[in-house]
Design a protein around this motif. Structure first.
Motif, short mmCIF file in Angstrom:
data_model
loop_
_atom_site.label_atom_id
_atom_site.label_comp_id
_atom_site.label_asym_id
_atom_site.label_seq_id
_atom_site.Cartn_x
_atom_site.Cartn_y
_atom_site.Cartn_z
N UNK A 63 99.06 24.47 31.16
CA UNK A 63 98.37 23.18 31.12
C UNK A 63 97.47 23.09 29.89
N UNK A 64 96.88 24.21 29.48
CA UNK A 64 96.07 24.23 28.27
C UNK A 64 96.93 23.97 27.03
N UNK A 65 98.07 24.63 26.94
CA UNK A 65 98.90 24.52 25.75
C UNK A 65 99.61 23.17 25.65
N UNK A 66 100.20 22.71 26.76
CA UNK A 66 101.04 21.52 26.70
C UNK A 66 100.66 20.45 27.72
N UNK A 67 100.35 20.89 28.95
CA UNK A 67 100.23 19.95 30.06
C UNK A 67 99.24 18.84 29.85
N UNK A 68 98.02 19.18 29.44
CA UNK A 68 97.00 18.15 29.27
C UNK A 68 97.41 17.16 28.19
N UNK A 69 98.04 17.65 27.13
CA UNK A 69 98.49 16.76 26.05
C UNK A 69 99.57 15.81 26.54
N UNK A 102 89.09 17.89 31.46
CA UNK A 102 90.22 18.83 31.41
C UNK A 102 90.19 19.76 32.61
N UNK A 103 89.03 20.33 32.91
CA UNK A 103 88.94 21.28 34.01
C UNK A 103 89.33 20.63 35.34
N UNK A 104 88.88 19.40 35.52
CA UNK A 104 89.21 18.69 36.76
C UNK A 104 90.71 18.47 36.87
N UNK A 105 91.34 18.03 35.78
CA UNK A 105 92.77 17.77 35.82
C UNK A 105 93.58 19.07 35.92
N UNK A 106 93.07 20.15 35.34
CA UNK A 106 93.73 21.45 35.48
C UNK A 106 93.79 21.88 36.94
N UNK A 107 92.71 21.66 37.67
CA UNK A 107 92.68 22.04 39.08
C UNK A 107 93.75 21.29 39.87
N UNK A 108 94.03 20.05 39.49
CA UNK A 108 95.11 19.28 40.11
C UNK A 108 96.47 19.91 39.78
N UNK A 109 96.64 20.25 38.50
CA UNK A 109 97.94 20.73 38.03
C UNK A 109 98.37 22.00 38.74
N UNK A 110 97.46 22.95 38.92
CA UNK A 110 97.85 24.20 39.55
C UNK A 110 98.10 24.03 41.04
N UNK A 111 97.56 22.95 41.63
CA UNK A 111 97.84 22.69 43.04
C UNK A 111 99.30 22.32 43.25
N UNK A 112 99.92 21.66 42.27
CA UNK A 112 101.31 21.24 42.40
C UNK A 112 102.21 22.46 42.56
N UNK A 113 102.02 23.46 41.72
CA UNK A 113 102.85 24.67 41.81
C UNK A 113 102.65 25.38 43.14
N UNK A 114 101.42 25.35 43.67
CA UNK A 114 101.16 25.97 44.96
C UNK A 114 101.95 25.31 46.08
N UNK A 115 102.11 23.99 45.99
CA UNK A 115 102.91 23.26 46.99
C UNK A 115 104.35 23.74 46.97
N UNK A 137 103.96 22.97 35.80
CA UNK A 137 102.59 22.58 35.42
C UNK A 137 102.47 22.19 33.96
N UNK A 138 103.41 22.68 33.12
CA UNK A 138 103.31 22.39 31.70
C UNK A 138 104.06 21.16 31.26
#
Length: 464
Positions: A63-69, A102-115, A137-138
């Motif tokens: 998410x840092x490298x690609x996802x947020x962008x 960014x931190x808030x949206x990152x927390x959302x992104x990693x939840x998807x993979x957990x599902x 996530x990316x």
């Protein structure tokens, strides 16, 4: 122009609110870990715990490298489909986003993979988790987030060219987060097939209950706690006053959103309790926990734009959707240890449709136009708001299902063909903990007379 002290204080309070919400959402990872661990058999507890950690650490990098962008990148060459700026957080902070966002949206992104991890639990090679978690996530999830949450996304309710004059209301992600994770998990579970022994020789389902109800209940309450960051936190700012009311602002809507979230989850829990009692003949705590989570998933889309009474309606039908999909899954020999596709996918889709039916115009304006007077917007069909909003909601459901299917489906199929998706039958029967991770999660472990140490497992493999 110099910034006034009032502006500085306001910005600081809003940043603190968003960061605190991010911390709450991150606590949901612990909730997922406990829920997953308790829902699988003891011989796979260490494996599922490790996959939850992997979802967080791998998702952080992707998410840092690609996802947020891909999700929020604007720039001169911005487009409605995918972001093109802020790779590796270059140019952050900007006039639009800062590190807190960014931190808030990152927390959302990693939840998807957990599902998604829950759908393919107890039978998946660990290397496969690394691959699909990075890709999901990316790339897959961020593209959907761009459609709905980026200011120039084609489904965004605040874009300059609104779909059906409305845009899609998915405030905290019934579709963006939960439907994406649920459909990804659906394809993974379908391609892998059911666990060994899940259905007998006659095709009848064999119950494989999780080993620890305590962990399931603990995980449910941790997720409930985190959902107060997930839904109310999606306002991003709390100090926003409404021009037509001197004593109301986002702080009012934040409180209402927390209430609707609670009511929907609670209603779904109680309906599931009695519904499953009629079906199986006893009171089941694990079913109730999933029912509560189904109610939360469903209300996540419209939590900020519906009345509290409507949230009860949402939870009632979310429970019906979950129970119904579980019955269908059993009939079709579909095996999902966490019921993730049914819970997050089915209830997420219902949540989007529910918003199109019950969204209140006043709350829609408060949420997306800061309560500005003189603005009209499409709202819930059953409240007289016309077809615009419900049409956009249906489009979001269909496009998310299609997008995730054409991206994650081929990925899981490729992993399957390369023989790096599913473990062997022998490894599955022995348990992933002993076959892949060198030992069990519990020292006092004893299940199915299996090997007690990794060396025992290796000797059995040599003899077979």
């Amino acid at each position: 122009m110099d910034v006034t002290w009032e502006t500085s204080v306001t910005d600081s309070i809003n940043a603190i609110y968003l960061l605190f919400s991010a911390y709450l959402v991150f606590v949901m990872q612990l909730g997922f870990a406990m829920l997953c661990a308790g829902s699988v058999r003891a011989k796979n507890a260490m494996n599922i715990m490790l996959t939850n950690v992997v979802d967080a650490v791998v998702g952080s990098l992707s998410y840092f490298l690609f996802g947020f962008a891909f999700a929020f990148g604007g720039g001169s060459d911005s487009n409605p489909f995918i972001g093109t700026q802020y790779f590796a957080l270059k140019d952050i902070p900007s006039s639009s986003y800062d590190y807190s966002f960014f931190l808030y949206q990152w927390a959302f992104a990693i939840a998807v993979a957990g599902i998604t991890s829950g759908s393919i639990a107890e039978r998946t090679q660990f290397s496969a988790y690394l691959i699909f978690s990075f890709f999901l996530t990316g790339f897959v999830y961020p593209v959907v987030a761009h459609w709905v949450w980026s200011s120039n996304g084609w489904l965004n309710p605040a874009s300059t060219s609104l779909l059906f004059g409305s845009g899609s209301i998915d405030f905290a992600g019934s579709g963006v987060v939960h439907l994406v994770g649920g459909i990804a998990g659906l394809w993974g579970a379908l391609i892998e097939g059911p666990r060994v022994g899940r259905f007998d020789a006659f095709g009848k389902p064999v119950q494989m209950r999780g080993h620890n109800a305590t962990l399931v209940v603990l995980g449910t309450f941790l997720l409930w706690f985190g959902w107060f960051g997930f839904n109310p936190g999606s306002f991003n700012k709390i100090l926003v006053s409404y021009p037509d009311s001197f004593d109301e602002g986002n702080w009012t809507a934040v409180g209402r959103t927390a209430v609707t979230t609670t009511l929907s989850g609670s209603t779904a829990g109680i309906v599931t309790l009695f519904g499953r009692r009629l079906l199986v003949g006893h009171w089941d705590a694990l079913d109730v926990c999933n029912g509560v989570l189904g109610g939360f998933v469903a209300i996540t889309s419209g939590c900020s734009v519906v009345e509290p009474w409507a949230a009860i309606v949402c939870g009632f039908f979310a429970a019906c959707v979950l129970i119904g999909l579980n019955l269908i899954a059993s009939k079709l020999h579909y095996d999902d240890p966490l019921e993730a596709a049914q819970l997050h996918g089915g209830c997420g889709a219902w949540g989007l449709i529910f918003t199109g039916l019950f969204a209140k115009e006043e709350f829609v304006i408060q949420t997306y136009n800061s309560g500005n007077v003189g603005i009209t917007r499409p709202y819930g069909l059953l409240l007289g708001g016309g077809l615009g909003l419900i049409g956009a909601q249906i489009v979001e459901v269909m496009t998310i299902i299609s997008w995730v299917s054409v991206t994650m489906g081929p990925l899981f199929y490729l992993l399957h063909k390369l023989r790096i998706l599913r473990i062997s039958s022998d490894e599955e029967i022995a348990g992933l903990d002993i076959s892949s991770h060198g030992g069990y999660a519990y020292n006092a472990y004893s299940e199915e007379s299996g090997p007690q140490r990794y060396g025992d497992y290796l000797r059995l493999q040599e003899q077979s």
